[in-house]
Design a protein around this motif. Structure first.
Motif, PDB file in Angstrom:
ATOM      1  N   GLN A 193      16.595  66.468  60.050  1.00  0.00           N
ATOM      2  CA  GLN A 193      16.604  65.708  61.304  1.00  0.00           C
ATOM      3  C   GLN A 193      15.397  66.053  62.163  1.00  0.00           C
ATOM      4  N   GLU A 194      15.088  67.354  62.257  1.00  0.00           N
ATOM      5  CA  GLU A 194      13.940  67.773  63.055  1.00  0.00           C
ATOM      6  C   GLU A 194      12.634  67.300  62.430  1.00  0.00           C
ATOM      7  N   LEU A 195      12.587  67.331  61.108  1.00  0.00           N
ATOM      8  CA  LEU A 195      11.364  66.915  60.419  1.00  0.00           C
ATOM      9  C   LEU A 195      11.062  65.446  60.667  1.00  0.00           C
ATOM     10  N   PHE A 196      12.089  64.577  60.522  1.00  0.00           N
ATOM     11  CA  PHE A 196      11.871  63.137  60.655  1.00  0.00           C
ATOM     12  C   PHE A 196      12.166  62.624  62.073  1.00  0.00           C
ATOM     13  N   ASP A 197      12.506  63.569  63.002  1.00  0.00           N
ATOM     14  CA  ASP A 197      12.747  63.218  64.404  1.00  0.00           C
ATOM     15  C   ASP A 197      13.841  62.153  64.530  1.00  0.00           C
ATOM     16  N   VAL A 198      14.990  62.432  63.925  1.00  0.00           N
ATOM     17  CA  VAL A 198      16.140  61.533  63.994  1.00  0.00           C
ATOM     18  C   VAL A 198      17.388  62.373  64.274  1.00  0.00           C
ATOM     19  N   THR A 199      18.512  61.699  64.521  1.00  0.00           N
ATOM     20  CA  THR A 199      19.800  62.381  64.671  1.00  0.00           C
ATOM     21  C   THR A 199      20.722  61.954  63.538  1.00  0.00           C
TER      22      THR A 199
END
Length: 553
Positions: free
Chosen positions: A252-258
């Protein structure tokens, strides 16, 4: 269930009413038929007595007043009188069984079908004193007409009973079903409404216990899975054939999503990266694959593997590994190998060239010592280079094999001073150690090499009649510290971080002239990493350089 119980109760009541009606009708028919026969007998006997007493004229008067059929038959079978039909039109009755039996026995009774009345008829006949036969006939229609005369009232009664029954059946059904609807299936044995339900409730209770155990096990497995995956350093994505099933925190942090944006949605909601989509598509075809891609300046490795259930690909698992440092290390290794080859090749070619000149007698005898000195110088430089490479290789290996102990830094620096004092005097450099005893936990030999290389560089790149000062003490935060200061040529601001790279030289010509290998500060950097030390560089060109090692920072 409620509807079925209600329907069955209504059917049962209707069946009971119908059977009761039929039974009562049959019972009434039997009683009324028997009563009719007795009445017919009594009436016939009375009428026979009156005829014997008052003559045959009486029969005509009595025949019109009774509901029964009255017939007077002569001794030869001729019909003398009939209350229903004209006697003259009727056939001879000598062959009628009731006539024959009455003539013979004085009286007779029987039931048979009447062709005249076209119905089942009861006959009673008495032989008169003059030999004639008086016959009285009553039909079963009279019985049925009596029974069915009250049929309308009976139907109304049945309808009323049905309505009342349906109301009570509805209420009873609700009462029967209500305890079942209100059962607490979480605790079925706490309220057993009916004994008949107890075996079922026991099974439900057992199933509930088993389901709770399975749910708890599933929750535990899920929590373990979430704990493992959520705190993984690497990204993990699990998908079905079409949607994302789970995505851990790192991904999630890598692709900036939840997780909310991705779970139960297409993989495209995670990232539109083509490498990711191609890796997933290939995994869903049943093929494991791996590839590299770059996100925000860092390099990641995708490992995509299919998930098979019953030999059918039902989804995929994608592992995202951060290989930036690995790639950098690989590039550094390649660069290091190339630099090592280049650095080793230069002195070897010099040695080989000088040796070949001497071998071919191309040198004057008086110049041989000069060439031999150059060969010796290059060989020494080559030896130093090999030693530094070996030191760096050891530092790159796991630190588990390195002996760690308490090391007194001030005495260590004094040992370095003693080792380099002669070289410093040869160059006119003043070398001093000041400070106080202080202890750090580390590898003595590596700490010695670190201080030695810092001081050696301070001497090599110093000005004539310069100074080198080694300070040992503590910082304001009480961290052990070693500072090496010189009055040398200095390092430009833009070069200060690069001097710790392998084979990097600020002034390459000066470095080669002083015999430097370009690995000294790289050894210092790796030693600092091993000891969790921080390196600070403060340098001004043509003024001097100060390099501080702060331990435990």
């Amino acid at each position: 269930m409620k509807r079925r119980i209600f329907r069955h109760e209504v059917i049962l009541v209707i069946t009971a009413i119908v059977l009761t009606f039929l039974s009562m009708s049959w019972f009434m028919y039997s009683n009324l038929s028997e009563q009719m026969q007795e009445n017919a007998k009594d009436e016939c006997r009375i009428m026979a007595y009156a005829v014997n007493t008052y003559g045959e004229e009486y029969i005509e008067t009595a025949g019109g007043r009774t509901s029964s059929r009255v017939t007077l038959i002569g001794s030869d079978g001729t019909v003398l009188y009939d209350s229903v039909e004209e006697a003259s039109s009727m056939e001879n009755h000598s062959g009628r069984p009731e006539f024959e039996r009455a003539v013979q026995n004085g009286s007779a009774q029987l039931s048979r079908y009447s062709d005249t009345l076209r119905t089942q008829t009861f006959y009673y006949a008495i032989r008169l004193d003059n030999g004639s036969v008086l016959r009285l006939a009553s039909t079963s229609d009279s019985v049925f007409s009596f029974i069915f005369s009250g049929l309308a009232g009976l139907i109304l009664l049945i309808l009323a009973i049905l309505i009342v029954t349906m109301i009570f059946a509805s209420r009873m059904t609700r009462k029967l079903v209500s305890p079942i609807n209100q059962l607490d299936l979480e605790h079925p044995m706490d309220n057993v409404a009916y004994d008949e339900l107890e075996p079922l409730l026991k099974r439900i209770d057992q199933q509930q216990i088993k389901i709770r155990e399975q749910v708890n096990q599933m929750k535990q497995n899920q929590e373990e899975y979430m704990t493992i995956t959520e705190y993984m350093k690497d990204g993990l994505i699990v998908t079905s054939q079409s949607d994302v099933l789970s995505i851990n925190r790192s991904a999630q942090e890598l692709f900036d999503v939840t997780a909310k944006e991705c779970v139960n949605h297409n993989i495209i909601t995670v990232s539109r990266n083509q490498e990711l989509k191609e890796a997933l598509d290939e995994a869903l075809t049943g093929k494991s694959n791996e590839r590299l891609f770059e996100v925000q300046g860092r390099i990641y490795q995708l490992l995509a593997n299919p998930v098979r259930v019953n030999n059918q690909v039902s989804g995929a698992v994608i592992l995202v590994l951060d290989v930036t440092e690995k790639q950098k290390a690989e590039n550094m290794r390649k660069e290091f190998s190339a630099n090592v080859s280049h650095e080793l090749k230069t002195p070897l070619m010099s040695i080989s060239g000088y040796a070949e000149i001497i071998e071919n007698n191309m040198v004057k005898p008086e110049d041989i010592p000069k060439f031999a000195g150059r060969i010796h110088s290059e060989a020494s430089r080559l030896s130093s280079l090999v030693e530094d490479i070996i030191k760096l290789s050891r530092l790159d290996e796991s630190d588990k094999s390195i002996l760690m102990e308490d090391v007194e830094l001030y005495q260590l620096c004094k040992d370095v001073e003693g080792q380099l004092m002669l070289r410093a005097k040869e160059r006119g450099i003043q070398l001093d150690v000041e400070g106080q005893p202080i202890v750090v936990h580390g590898a003595r030999q590596i700490l010695y090499e670190m201080v030695y290389n810092l001081c050696d560089n301070a001497i090599k790149y110093n000005k004539p009649d310069g100074k080198v000062k080694i300070s040992v003490g503590s910082t304001r935060e009480r961290h052990p510290m070693i500072r090496v200061e010189d009055t040398g040529i200095g390092i430009p601001k833009e070069e200060q971080q690069r001097v710790f790279e392998r084979f990097y030289r600020v002034d390459k010509s000066h470095s080669r002239a002083t015999g430097g290998t370009g690995l000294g500060l790289s050894i210092v950097k790796h030693g600092a990493i091993l000891h969790d030390a921080k390196i600070e560089v403060d340098s001004t060109p043509d003024v001097g350089t100060s390099i501080t090692l702060e331990f435990g920072a």
